[in-house]
Design an enzyme around this catalytic site. Structure first.
Site, mmCIF file in Angstrom:
data_model
loop_
_atom_site.group_PDB
_atom_site.id
_atom_site.type_symbol
_atom_site.label_atom_id
_atom_site.label_comp_id
_atom_site.label_asym_id
_atom_site.label_seq_id
_atom_site.Cartn_x
_atom_site.Cartn_y
_atom_site.Cartn_z
ATOM 1 N N TRP A 55 0.835 -1.194 0.000
ATOM 2 C CA TRP A 55 0.000 0.000 0.000
ATOM 3 C C TRP A 55 0.880 1.258 0.000
ATOM 4 O O TRP A 55 1.859 1.344 0.734
ATOM 5 C CB TRP A 55 -0.909 0.010 1.228
ATOM 6 C CG TRP A 55 -1.699 1.279 1.336
ATOM 7 C CD1 TRP A 55 -2.820 1.615 0.646
ATOM 8 C CD2 TRP A 55 -1.386 2.399 2.177
ATOM 9 N NE1 TRP A 55 -3.241 2.884 0.984
ATOM 10 C CE2 TRP A 55 -2.377 3.385 1.933
ATOM 11 C CE3 TRP A 55 -0.376 2.672 3.091
ATOM 12 C CZ2 TRP A 55 -2.383 4.609 2.589
ATOM 13 C CZ3 TRP A 55 -0.379 3.904 3.746
ATOM 14 C CH2 TRP A 55 -1.380 4.852 3.496
ATOM 15 N N ASP A 98 -16.218 12.408 -2.328
ATOM 16 C CA ASP A 98 -15.668 11.126 -1.892
ATOM 17 C C ASP A 98 -16.459 10.587 -0.696
ATOM 18 O O ASP A 98 -17.611 10.961 -0.454
ATOM 19 C CB ASP A 98 -14.175 11.280 -1.582
ATOM 20 C CG ASP A 98 -13.388 9.990 -1.795
ATOM 21 O OD1 ASP A 98 -13.426 9.132 -0.910
ATOM 22 O OD2 ASP A 98 -12.751 9.846 -2.856
ATOM 23 N N ASP A 99 -15.839 9.732 0.082
ATOM 24 C CA ASP A 99 -16.464 9.019 1.183
ATOM 25 C C ASP A 99 -17.148 9.983 2.159
ATOM 26 O O ASP A 99 -16.641 11.067 2.430
ATOM 27 C CB ASP A 99 -15.380 8.226 1.922
ATOM 28 C CG ASP A 99 -15.932 7.101 2.762
ATOM 29 O OD1 ASP A 99 -17.162 7.030 2.942
ATOM 30 O OD2 ASP A 99 -15.123 6.290 3.249
ATOM 31 N N ARG A 150 -10.389 -2.093 8.789
ATOM 32 C CA ARG A 150 -11.035 -0.785 8.583
ATOM 33 C C ARG A 150 -12.491 -0.830 9.040
ATOM 34 O O ARG A 150 -13.364 -0.226 8.438
ATOM 35 C CB ARG A 150 -10.921 -0.345 7.126
ATOM 36 C CG ARG A 150 -10.974 1.168 6.923
ATOM 37 C CD ARG A 150 -10.636 1.558 5.483
ATOM 38 N NE ARG A 150 -10.709 2.988 5.276
ATOM 39 C CZ ARG A 150 -11.637 3.589 4.503
ATOM 40 N NH1 ARG A 150 -12.543 2.876 3.891
ATOM 41 N NH2 ARG A 150 -11.620 4.898 4.364
ATOM 42 N N LYS A 201 -16.449 6.457 -8.460
ATOM 43 C CA LYS A 201 -15.175 5.901 -7.988
ATOM 44 C C LYS A 201 -15.511 4.678 -7.138
ATOM 45 O O LYS A 201 -16.039 4.792 -6.043
ATOM 46 C CB LYS A 201 -14.397 6.927 -7.175
ATOM 47 C CG LYS A 201 -13.047 6.402 -6.693
ATOM 48 C CD LYS A 201 -12.181 7.507 -6.108
ATOM 49 C CE LYS A 201 -10.803 6.969 -5.752
ATOM 50 N NZ LYS A 201 -9.871 8.031 -5.348
ATOM 51 N N TRP A 202 -15.189 3.492 -7.653
ATOM 52 C CA TRP A 202 -15.581 2.215 -7.056
ATOM 53 C C TRP A 202 -14.389 1.678 -6.263
ATOM 54 O O TRP A 202 -13.397 1.240 -6.825
ATOM 55 C CB TRP A 202 -15.978 1.251 -8.161
ATOM 56 C CG TRP A 202 -16.570 -0.055 -7.733
ATOM 57 C CD1 TRP A 202 -15.975 -1.031 -6.991
ATOM 58 C CD2 TRP A 202 -17.871 -0.541 -8.048
ATOM 59 N NE1 TRP A 202 -16.818 -2.100 -6.825
ATOM 60 C CE2 TRP A 202 -17.998 -1.824 -7.463
ATOM 61 C CE3 TRP A 202 -18.944 -0.035 -8.777
ATOM 62 C CZ2 TRP A 202 -19.147 -2.595 -7.590
ATOM 63 C CZ3 TRP A 202 -20.091 -0.802 -8.892
ATOM 64 C CH2 TRP A 202 -20.190 -2.064 -8.308
ATOM 65 N N ASP A 203 -14.501 1.702 -4.937
ATOM 66 C CA ASP A 203 -13.383 1.344 -4.076
ATOM 67 C C ASP A 203 -13.544 -0.072 -3.515
ATOM 68 O O ASP A 203 -14.634 -0.656 -3.541
ATOM 69 C CB ASP A 203 -13.278 2.344 -2.922
ATOM 70 C CG ASP A 203 -11.840 2.580 -2.473
ATOM 71 O OD1 ASP A 203 -10.988 1.724 -2.756
ATOM 72 O OD2 ASP A 203 -11.582 3.625 -1.838
ATOM 73 N N ASN A 219 -11.570 -1.753 -0.107
ATOM 74 C CA ASN A 219 -10.554 -1.499 0.910
ATOM 75 C C ASN A 219 -10.329 -2.653 1.874
ATOM 76 O O ASN A 219 -9.769 -2.445 2.946
ATOM 77 C CB ASN A 219 -10.941 -0.257 1.724
ATOM 78 C CG ASN A 219 -10.700 1.032 0.958
ATOM 79 O OD1 ASN A 219 -9.631 1.246 0.411
ATOM 80 N ND2 ASN A 219 -11.702 1.880 0.904
ATOM 81 N N CYS A 221 -10.710 1.494 -7.874
ATOM 82 C CA CYS A 221 -9.832 1.864 -6.775
ATOM 83 C C CYS A 221 -9.858 0.729 -5.765
ATOM 84 O O CYS A 221 -10.890 0.069 -5.584
ATOM 85 C CB CYS A 221 -10.303 3.167 -6.126
ATOM 86 S SG CYS A 221 -9.349 3.676 -4.675
ATOM 87 N N ASP A 232 -2.707 5.452 -3.322
ATOM 88 C CA ASP A 232 -3.096 6.469 -2.347
ATOM 89 C C ASP A 232 -1.954 7.430 -2.058
ATOM 90 O O ASP A 232 -2.166 8.463 -1.416
ATOM 91 C CB ASP A 232 -3.529 5.801 -1.033
ATOM 92 C CG ASP A 232 -4.951 5.271 -1.095
ATOM 93 O OD1 ASP A 232 -5.677 5.591 -2.051
ATOM 94 O OD2 ASP A 232 -5.343 4.536 -0.172
#
Length: 689
Positions: free
Chosen positions: A167, A332-333, A409, A442-444, A446, A490, A512
């Site tokens: 990362w 964003d988020d 997370r 934006k398809w994340d 995590n 993403c 990132d």
């Protein structure tokens, strides 16, 4: 072009500069003949007529020669196909037929009800290979089903190139001598991963500009494995496909089938630079959706606001972004559910009523009125335990019964292999994209797989494959229903970058890490396989508070990010007026050079190893050079750059100096562009006269 021998058992695929040939023996053994410079069908048949290797005790005459080695029989190499039934494991196939049309060759084999079709397709000089398995017999288990095995010619000094990382430090290029045995890279995390990109290259003395290079890239967005093996007789084979180990991919019941992802390969004799340009052209022509369209300059609100989102603050950022010349504004988020931190809200894809009391449409309308497109961030494959979705459906996540549900997370992974989860996400996302004029998603992703269980499912390990297939199906369905919406892949940065997801998204989030100096090495590695047209790169605040506290000039940050799809991610409310004015100038300049950067041929002039690094883009009569000076000792001259890909007989005018260059163009940045010290940068444009 596909050519077939008179007896229908020799096949030759040819591109502009290379050929690929294979031969089926009278014993139904499919042998590799040639992969390299372009040859004729007569050449291929002459290769087929050569005698096989001499007999050696304890060795197989097939190992290192077969096109697609299966498990069983007189073989010892790693099998590309491993099948198990209740009675036995292994494959003893027989050839049935071949089919060939304008661009695809299909070779059909069978083994006790299992149909095996090997597919070949030439795209320019890139060979695409994949396999289709159809079960018309009793239930069987696919332990391993690689997409292809590639066979390389004998060399004494093979060298392996790969892209490794972690990362915030993805896509680091590493080259090392290949030794006897197997070198295995891959991901057992459920997604492509930050640790390796699914690409390898082999050479035996190539440089950036000359020498033979063989490259292979896998198009799969889940767990995967590529194995590079140097065999005892010095031959090299590369096998790769979905899944990391051989514990089982799928169970095929009668009538069911499985198609592997594409494993693409190329040969080039123009060094690593020519190999990269071939990969880039292939992806722009055959992989990336709408690749001929320019990607817009975007602003993303994450580093400006994090979870502290309000509709009015987003409007203020949008006004500043529009004044800067930004074309796409992304929230964003933090816009949905109870998402005020990373502890809650994932899975509840409706706007937070306190932050957006009338939904996203008023903000989207205001952004459009400012002349920009509007985008949002989502992470559909995840769920927080603190969410309405999880409270209603705790069984929808991947988990092992009787074991703690591991959180990273503060989130868990939805079991996308379940049809009810797929339908829920379709309804939520389709409704969201229909509720407001949204142009971009934006398809994340995590969270890696850890507790990949599926209680109650007879063959739970199938979720490793079916999760990815469901992701592809969902993206395909959303793109078909909302053709005006662009998607970015993403995964905590560059954790899901591969040919499979690139076929369904318009750009990818590279890392990132937005520090402009760190990004030089990341972008250098990325460019070995993927084009600038899909590589998102941001300008963020200085000092870089997110990672390292490094201070860098706005000039250096912009020129570093202009090597791909330019974005801005800083807190514009804190930028001084002079910075905003300068930023507008850089954005205007990027729009001028964007067609060359995003669609041109890339030449890596200097690697980012200290001192001056530079990349060049050529499209038609236009040339753009991005030069970045990392450090310069007092009195030390900056060596001139020799440009590539230009007509040696033509004259070129440098727009920055007005000088006219003829033949091989040498640019001395220290004198002509004012590079005088640490962290300086320049954009140089030339046009053929």
């Amino acid at each position: 072009m596909i050519e077939i021998g008179e007896d229908g058992r020799t096949w030759l695929l040819s591109g502009p500069t290379s050929s690929y040939a294979l031969r089926l023996t009278d014993l139904d053994e499919l042998l590799h003949l040639h992969w390299g410079p372009r040859i004729t069908l007569a050449d291929a048949e002459s290769l087929a007529a050569l005698p096989g290797p001499p007999y050696r005790p304890f060795e197989s005459r097939l190992d290192g020669r077969e096109e697609y080695p299966v498990e069983g029989g007189p073989r010892f190499v790693r099998p590309a196909l491993s099948v198990r039934t209740q009675e036995r494991r292994g494959t003893e196939w027989r050839f049935e037929a071949y089919e060939a049309d304008s661009d695809e060759l299909r070779l059909r084999f069978a083994d006790d009800g299992l149909g095996i079709t090997l597919h070949y397709r030439m795209r320019g000089d890139v060979v695409e290979r994949w396999v289709t398995l159809v079960n018309e017999g009793p239930s069987l288990e696919l332990l391993r089903a690689d997409s292809a095995t590639w066979t390389l010619p004998e060399r004494d000094d093979w060298r392996l190139s790969q892209l490794h990382g972690r990362w915030a430090a993805e896509s680091r290029l590493a080259r090392s001598p290949l030794t006897y045995g197997e070198k295995v890279i891959g991901s057992r995390r459920g997604h492509t991963g930050h640790q390796h990109l699914p690409w390898v290259a082999l050479d035996s003395g190539a440089s950036e500009e000359s020498g033979e290079v063989y490259g292979c890239a896998l198009g799969w967005s889940g767990s995967w494995r590529i194995c590079v093996a140097q065999l005892p007789d010095a031959r090299v084979q590369i096998s790769g496909g979905a899944g990391y180990d051989d514990s089982g991919l799928l169970r095929l019941e009668p009538g069911e089938s499985f198609t592997t992802p594409v494993f693409a390969g190329l040969w080039s004799d123009g060094g690593f630079g020519a190999a990269s340009r071939t990969w880039h052209a292939y992806q722009r022509a055959y992989v990336i959706p709408d690749a001929d369209q320019d990607r817009p300059v975007l602003f993303n609100s994450w580093e400006a606001t994090h979870f502290d989102i309000s509709e009015e603050r987003q409007r203020e950022l949008a006004r500043r972004a529009a004044d800067m010349g930004v074309e796409l504004f992304v929230v964003d988020d933090g816009w949905f559910g109870a998402r005020t931190s990373d502890r809650a809200g994932l899975g509840d894809w409706t706007p937070n009523p306190e932050r957006f009391p009338q939904g996203l449409k008023p903000l989207a309308d205001d952004v459009h009125a400012l002349g920009m497109q509007f985008g949002i961030w989502v992470e559909p494959e995840m769920v927080n335990p603190d969410s309405e979705l999880y409270r209603a459906h705790p069984d929808w996540v991947q988990f092992q019964p009787g074991r703690t549900r591991t959180e990273f997370r503060n989130q868990l992974v939805l079991n996308l292999a379940r049809p009810d989860v797929q339908e829920y996400l379709w309804e939520e996302l389709d409704g969201l994209l229909s509720s407001a004029p949204i142009d971009y998603v934006k398809w994340d992703f995590n969270r890696c797989f850890t507790d990949a269980g599926w209680p109650g499912e007879p063959y739970p390990q199938k979720l490793w494959v079916e999760h990815v297939e469901a992701l592809y199906g969902l993206l395909d369905r959303l793109r078909a229903e909302h053709p005006g919406v662009a998607f970015e892949s993403c995964s905590g940065g560059g954790g899901r970058i591969d040919l499979g997801v690139m076929a369904r998204t318009d750009q990818v989030w590279t890392s990132d890490n937005t520090d402009p100096l760190d990004r030089l090495a990341i972008q250098h590695g990325f460019s070995q396989i993927h084009p600038a047209r899909i590589m998102a790169a941001w300008v963020t605040d200085s000092p870089n508070a997110q990672l390292n506290g490094r201070i860098s000039s706005l000039r250096f940050r912009f020129v570093s990010a202009m090597a791909g799809v330019l974005g801005v991610g800083g807190d514009l409310a804190d930028w001084r007026e002079a910075e905003l004015v300068e930023a507008r100038e850089w954005v205007d300049l990027y729009k001028e050079i964007r067609p060359v950067v995003q669609h041109g041929d890339l030449y890596r002039l200097r690697p980012p190893e200290g001192g001056l690094s530079a990349v060049q883009y050529v499209r038609g009569d236009e040339t753009v050079v991005l030069a970045l000076l990392q450090a310069q000792h007092h009195g030390e001259p900056v060596a001139p750059l020799r440009l590539r890909g230009l007509d040696s007989s033509a004259a070129y005018e440098c727009r920055e100096t007005g000088e006219v260059h003829r033949g091989a163009v040498l640019l001395h940045h220290g004198l002509r562009t004012g590079l005088r010290g640490d962290f300086d940068a320049a954009v140089i444009r030339l046009r053929r006269m």
